[in-house]
Write an enzyme that holds these catalytic residues in place. Structure first.
Site, PDB file in Angstrom:
ATOM      1  CG  ASN A   1     -10.620  -4.259  10.197  1.00  0.00           C
ATOM      2  OD1 ASN A   1     -10.921  -5.330   9.734  1.00  0.00           O
ATOM      3  ND2 ASN A   1     -11.113  -3.170  10.246  1.00  0.00           N
TER       4      ASN A   1
ATOM      5  N   GLY B   1      -0.431  -3.351   4.285  1.00  0.00           N
ATOM      6  CA  GLY B   1      -1.536  -4.628   4.484  1.00  0.00           C
ATOM      7  C   GLY B   1      -2.304  -4.384   3.137  1.00  0.00           C
ATOM      8  CB  THR B   2      -4.033  -1.905   1.252  1.00  0.00           C
ATOM      9  OG1 THR B   2      -4.643  -1.328   2.298  1.00  0.00           O
ATOM     10  CG2 THR B   2      -4.778  -1.831   0.059  1.00  0.00           C
TER      11      THR B   2
ATOM     12  CB  CYS C   1      -9.306   1.152   6.742  1.00  0.00           C
ATOM     13  SG  CYS C   1      -8.035   0.357   7.669  1.00  0.00           S
TER      14      CYS C   1
ATOM     15  CG  HIS D   1       0.232   1.407   9.961  1.00  0.00           C
ATOM     16  ND1 HIS D   1      -0.801   1.795  10.206  1.00  0.00           N
ATOM     17  CD2 HIS D   1      -0.478   0.295   8.640  1.00  0.00           C
ATOM     18  CE1 HIS D   1      -2.009   1.586   9.288  1.00  0.00           C
ATOM     19  NE2 HIS D   1      -1.496   0.657   8.598  1.00  0.00           N
TER      20      HIS D   1
ATOM     21  CD  GLN E   1      -6.403  -4.502  13.513  1.00  0.00           C
ATOM     22  OE1 GLN E   1      -6.053  -4.266  14.481  1.00  0.00           O
ATOM     23  NE2 GLN E   1      -6.457  -3.718  12.550  1.00  0.00           N
TER      24      GLN E   1
ATOM     25  CB  THR F   1      13.313   1.336  -5.409  1.00  0.00           C
ATOM     26  OG1 THR F   1      13.711   1.464  -6.844  1.00  0.00           O
ATOM     27  CG2 THR F   1      14.539   1.604  -4.849  1.00  0.00           C
TER      28      THR F   1
HETATM   29  C1  LIG Z   1      -7.520  -6.237   8.895  1.00  0.00           C
HETATM   30  C2  LIG Z   1      -6.950  -5.007   7.996  1.00  0.00           C
HETATM   31  N1  LIG Z   1      -6.388  -5.730   6.759  1.00  0.00           N
HETATM   32  C3  LIG Z   1      -5.601  -4.641   6.280  1.00  0.00           C
HETATM   33  C4  LIG Z   1      -5.512  -3.113   6.563  1.00  0.00           C
HETATM   34  C5  LIG Z   1      -4.787  -2.379   5.464  1.00  0.00           C
HETATM   35  O1  LIG Z   1      -3.601  -2.227   5.920  1.00  0.00           O
HETATM   36  P1  LIG Z   1      -2.782  -0.677   5.510  1.00  0.00           P
HETATM   37  O2  LIG Z   1      -3.197   0.093   6.139  1.00  0.00           O
HETATM   38  O3  LIG Z   1      -1.397  -1.326   5.815  1.00  0.00           O
HETATM   39  O4  LIG Z   1      -2.908  -0.655   3.942  1.00  0.00           O
HETATM   40  C6  LIG Z   1      -6.038  -2.838   7.777  1.00  0.00           C
HETATM   41  C7  LIG Z   1      -6.135  -1.406   8.097  1.00  0.00           C
HETATM   42  O5  LIG Z   1      -6.653  -1.099   9.161  1.00  0.00           O
HETATM   43  C8  LIG Z   1      -6.619  -3.822   8.582  1.00  0.00           C
HETATM   44  O6  LIG Z   1      -7.222  -3.590   9.654  1.00  0.00           O
END
Ligand SMILES: Cc1ncc(COP(=O)(O)O)c(C=O)c1O
Length: 374
Positions: free
Chosen positions: A146, A70-71, A321, A198, A176, A234
Site C-alpha cells: 500500500n 480489509g482489517t 492507515c 473502499h 491494493q 447482522t
Molecule cells: C494493504 C492493505 N490492507 C488492509 C487495509 C485495511 O483495510 P480497511 O481500511 O478496509 O480496514 C489497507 C488499508 O489501507 C491496506 O492498504
C-alpha cells in the site's frame, strides 16, 4: 482538489451507489429472518456472494465470507487458521499493520512468529520459504504494498511454501491490487485472500475474505453464527451490494483504467524526474500502475504535503492507515532506505477518477511547491 490519494481510499463509483440504494430504503431487511422483507435482503446477499465468487474465480459462493473491511478480513484470515490449527505464523516485513499486528497478537498468545524480510527491491524472495520453521501453520504475503505499490511474487511464494511445509496455508492481502491487476484465485495458489471495498470505489467498512473450502478457521467475532459461523453480526446488505458492484465495475473497467492511469502517471512522473530530479522508489516492472512513490531530494515530505494541501493536491507520506501520523515507515525501513530519503519520500496514488490532464496540473503544483521549499 486534485485527489491523488486513492491508496488511502477512493471516491464511490456510481454503480456502487446505485446498487446500495434499494437496501438503504425498502430493502432494509435482516437477511437472517424468515419473512418476505428478510428474503429480499437474503436474495441480494446470496446474489452478491455468487457474483463475488465468480469475479475472483472461487470454486463456489460458500468460500466467500463478508466482513467489516480489509482489517477484519486480515485478522480473520490470519488468526482464524492459526487458532484452529495451532503452530506458528510467518508474515512479510512490509505487510499492512492489519497483518503485522495480528501476527503480534498471535505471538502474545504463544504462537511462533517469523518475519520474512525483503530485498532492496522491496520484494520477498520465494526461496525464503525453505528456512521457515517446520511448525508454521500460515504464511501471509501481500499482493501489492500500500505504500510503495510494489507487487509480490505471491504465486511463487505459495508454491514454495507448499514444497517446504506441505501442511501450511497461505494468505494474501489483495486490497491494493484488485483495481488494476487480475486477482484470480486459480492462478495464485493461495488459500485465503482479503479484499476491501473502499479501495475499489465501494463503500467503507465492508470487505470479504475468500477461504478455500476445507481450510479450518476459528472465528474472531462470536455471536449469532452468520456466514456459516465464520463471522457473526447482522449483514450490511447495502455495503455488500455496493462492494460487489464496485468489484464488478473495477474488473470491467480494468483495461481502460490501466491505460488512463498509466498515461497520467507517466506524464506526472516525467515532469518530476526532469524538473525536480525526483526518483521512483520501485522499479517500474514491479509496481502497480496507479502508484507513484517517489523521492524528492532536498525536500521534507511533511512540509511539502502541507503546501500541496493548501495548493489543492491531496497526497500522502507513508501509509494512510496510520491516521495521518507521519512516522518512520516500516516498509521503507525493511527496504533499507535511510531516514534521510524516507523523510523526503511521498506517495501519489491515481484512481478511477484521475485523468492525464489532472496529472499535468498536479505535476505543475508539485514542482512549484517543492521549488519554493528548496
Ligand atoms: C494493504 C492493505 N490492507 C488492509 C487495509 C485495511 O483495510 P480497511 O481500511 O478496509 O480496514 C489497507 C488499508 O489501507 C491496506 O492498504
Amino acid at each position: 482538489m486534485i485527489y491523488l490519494d486513492h491508496a488511502a481510499t477512493t471516491p464511490m463509483r456510481p454503480e456502487a451507489r446505485d446498487a446500495m440504494t434499494p437496501f438503504l430504503g425498502d430493502g432494509f431487511g435482516n437477511p437472517s429472518g424468515v419473512h418476505a422483507v428478510s428474503r429480499r435482503a437474503k436474495n441480494a446477499l446470496e446474489g452478491a456472494r455468487e457474483r463475488a465468487a465468480e469475479l475472483l474465480g472461487a470454486a463456489g459462493p460458500l468460500e466467500i465470507v463478508f466482513t467489516g473491511g480489509g482489517t477484519e478480513s486480515d485478522n480473520l484470515g490470519i488468526a482464524g487458521p492459526v487458532l484452529a490449527r495451532g503452530g506458528g505464523v510467518a508474515v512479510s516485513a512490509i505487510e499492512h499493520e492489519a497483518v503485522l499486528e495480528t501476527a503480534g497478537f498471535l505471538a502474545r498468545l504463544g504462537h511462533g512468529r517469523t518475519v520474512i524480510g525483503v530485498g532492496a527491491d522491496g520484494r520477498v524472495d520465494p526461496a525464503e520459504a525453505a528456512s521457515l520453521p517446520g511448525d508454521t501453520a500460515l504464511v501471509s504475503v501481500m499482493a501489492a504494498n500500500n505504500e510503495t505499490g510494489i507487487r509480490q511474487p505471491v504465486a511463487a511464494v505459495a508454491a514454495a511454501v507448499r514444497r517446504a511445509i506441505p501442511g501450511a496455508v497461505v494468505h494474501t492481502d489483495a486490497v491494493q491490487e484488485m483495481v488494476s491487476e487480475p486477482v484470480w484465485i486459480p492462478d495464485l495458489g493461495v488459500d485465503l485472500l482479503t479484499i476491501a471495498s473502499h479501495k475499489l470505489g465501494g463503500p467503507k467498512g465492508v470487505g470479504l475474505l475468500w477461504i478455500r473450502e476445507g481450510v479450518a478457521l476459528e472465528p474472531v467475532l462470536h455471536g449469532g453464527g452468520q456466514e456459516m459461523g465464520r463471522r457473526s453480526g447482522t449483514h450490511d446488505v447495502a455495503g455488500i451490494a455496493g462492494m460487489v458492484a464496485a468489484m464488478e465495475s473495477a474488473v470491467a473497467d480494468r483495461e481502460r483504467f490501466r491505460e488512463r492511469v498509466g498515461e497520467a502517471r507517466e506524464r506526472f512522473e516525467a515532469r518530476l524526474w526532469s524538473e525536480l530530479g525526483a526518483t521512483a522508489t520501485a522499479s517500474a516492472g514491479h509496481r502497480l500502475v496507479q502508484h507513484s512513490h517517489l523521492h524528492v531530494p532536498g525536500v521534507a515530505a511533511d512540509s511539502l504535503l502541507i503546501r500541496l494541501d493548501a495548493a489543492g493536491v491531496a497526497a500522502a507520506a507513508g501509509s494512510a492507515c496510520r491516521s495521518g501520523a507521519i512516522g518512520r515507515s516500516h516498509v521503507l525501513a525493511a527496504m533499507h532506505i535511510g531516514e534521510e530519503q524516507a523523510r523526503s519520500s511521498l506517495r501519489f496514488t491515481f484512481g478511477w477518477t484521475s485523468t492525464p490532464e489532472e496529472a499535468d496540473a498536479a505535476a505543475r503544483i508539485v514542482v512549484e511547491q517543492a521549488e519554493a521549499l528548496r
